[in-house]
Write a protein that holds these residues in place. Structure first.
Motif, PDB file in Angstrom:
ATOM      1  N   THR A 117       0.821  -1.217   0.000  1.00  0.00           N
ATOM      2  CA  THR A 117       0.000   0.000   0.000  1.00  0.00           C
ATOM      3  C   THR A 117       0.847   1.255   0.000  1.00  0.00           C
ATOM      4  N   GLY A 118       2.118   1.138   0.335  1.00  0.00           N
ATOM      5  CA  GLY A 118       2.874   2.337   0.674  1.00  0.00           C
ATOM      6  C   GLY A 118       2.550   2.682   2.118  1.00  0.00           C
ATOM      7  N   LYS A 119       3.408   3.477   2.692  1.00  0.00           N
ATOM      8  CA  LYS A 119       3.345   3.776   4.122  1.00  0.00           C
ATOM      9  C   LYS A 119       2.290   4.834   4.432  1.00  0.00           C
ATOM     10  N   VAL A 120       1.580   4.643   5.546  1.00  0.00           N
ATOM     11  CA  VAL A 120       0.787   5.743   6.116  1.00  0.00           C
ATOM     12  C   VAL A 120       1.368   6.054   7.482  1.00  0.00           C
ATOM     13  N   ALA A 121       1.283   7.314   7.891  1.00  0.00           N
ATOM     14  CA  ALA A 121       1.910   7.723   9.146  1.00  0.00           C
ATOM     15  C   ALA A 121       1.000   8.677   9.898  1.00  0.00           C
ATOM     16  N   ILE A 122       1.076   8.608  11.211  1.00  0.00           N
ATOM     17  CA  ILE A 122       0.273   9.467  12.073  1.00  0.00           C
ATOM     18  C   ILE A 122       1.175   9.858  13.252  1.00  0.00           C
ATOM     19  N   ALA A 123       1.160  11.134  13.629  1.00  0.00           N
ATOM     20  CA  ALA A 123       2.041  11.585  14.711  1.00  0.00           C
ATOM     21  C   ALA A 123       1.641  10.929  16.024  1.00  0.00           C
ATOM     22  N   ARG A 124       2.633  10.596  16.835  1.00  0.00           N
ATOM     23  CA  ARG A 124       2.332  10.095  18.177  1.00  0.00           C
ATOM     24  C   ARG A 124       1.800  11.232  19.031  1.00  0.00           C
TER      25      ARG A 124
END
Lengths: 189, 189
Positions: free
Chosen positions: A156-163
């Motif tokens: 999918t490719g990376k998804v990111a969310i801030a901690r």
């Protein structure tokens, strides 16, 4: 030094209006500067008129900063956040069609178990596995399954969310789109 | 009838050379015809010089067919497959930052459990969940968590792989890129 800077990975989150042409303009901005996009994923947010993109690219920090400034100026771009320096959680999903001849089936399942991958399709000769994790985990399962024969692979490719409890979405909507009907109840701010 | 055709969802898998500019050209092809890309994900395949994109778009079948034909003609496009009529498995990953004040925490965790979502980050006021599934499952968990307050949401967009033992990748490499070193051992063909 130059090489180090060039090889730095950047993870950029972009909130955009869900309109046609936006993706092409953003992709064009990167390629126009000679940046390859290593992975990209785009999906709707809670508000279906707004999409969120996660872009992973490599490059010199100073030039990336320029690209981000230009992204900000694009119409239909609501917010751009370079997560690179931040503390974030990232995940990726991969579907793998792996050889599952009787001789290797048990070992393929053992690897799947260790990585908590799920079998999502079965044929007499193949298993299709679903695995999730950060980039290292995804690469590790791919490496381990390679000797058994990976017939097909989709990431999918990376998804990111801030901690932490900060959220990109809300502040953003308040600031840029003005007061609008809040579909979501949030208590933290 | 026209409306029905216009609303049809298409899931298209595209194998491309991993070069800059390819993504911009492909996105431009869709937007130039007035198609919005609902979701898109791009990631490397086993061969790092080849990327695989999964594009979800809505539109008239005849026009989509034209777009696919034009995709085929693009340099750096290796293969295009419209999975729409095929039997395929699709998955998506979502990261959700959800309100987790003490009063709602138990219920949020209960919903996460039911959907086999994992908690990937915790603060005193929020949980960040990772959930995977097909589009319906992802939409169901979002709907159920909405009342508790979703602060942030990132979706990977859908990835899809055909059911059965046929593989897109191998036939393709053999046909288009000629005989090359096979990193992967496959027994089925």
């Amino acid at each position: 030094m130059a090489n180090e800077a060039e090889n730095q990975n950047h993870t950029i989150a972009v909130l955009v209006e869900n309109k046609f042409g936006v993706l092409a303009r953003i992709a064009g901005l990167f390629s126009g500067r000679g940046f390859n996009i290593d992975s990209l994923s785009v999906g709707e947010t809670l508000d279906p008129t707004i999409s969120r993109m996660t872009i992973v690219t490599k490059g010199d920090a100073a030039i990336i900063e320029q690209v981000i400034k230009q992204l900000h100026k694009l119409i239909d771009v609501i917010k751009v956040i370079d997560l690179t320096g931040e503390d974030y959680v990232d995940r990726e999903l991969v579907l793998l069609k792996v050889n599952a001849e009787p001789a290797v089936r048990a070992e393929v399942l053992r690897i799947a178990d260790i990585f908590r991958a799920k079998v999502v399709d079965v044929t007499p000769t193949t298993y299709t596995l679903e695995a999730t994790g950060d980039q290292k985990k995804i690469e590790a399962i791919i490496e381990l399954l390679k000797p058994y024969g990976i017939q097909e692979l989709v990431r999918t490719g990376k998804v990111a969310i801030a901690r932490g409890s900060k959220a990109i979405r809300k502040r953003d909507e308040e600031k840029i789109r003005g007061v609008r009907e809040q579909k979501v109840v949030g208590f933290y701010d």
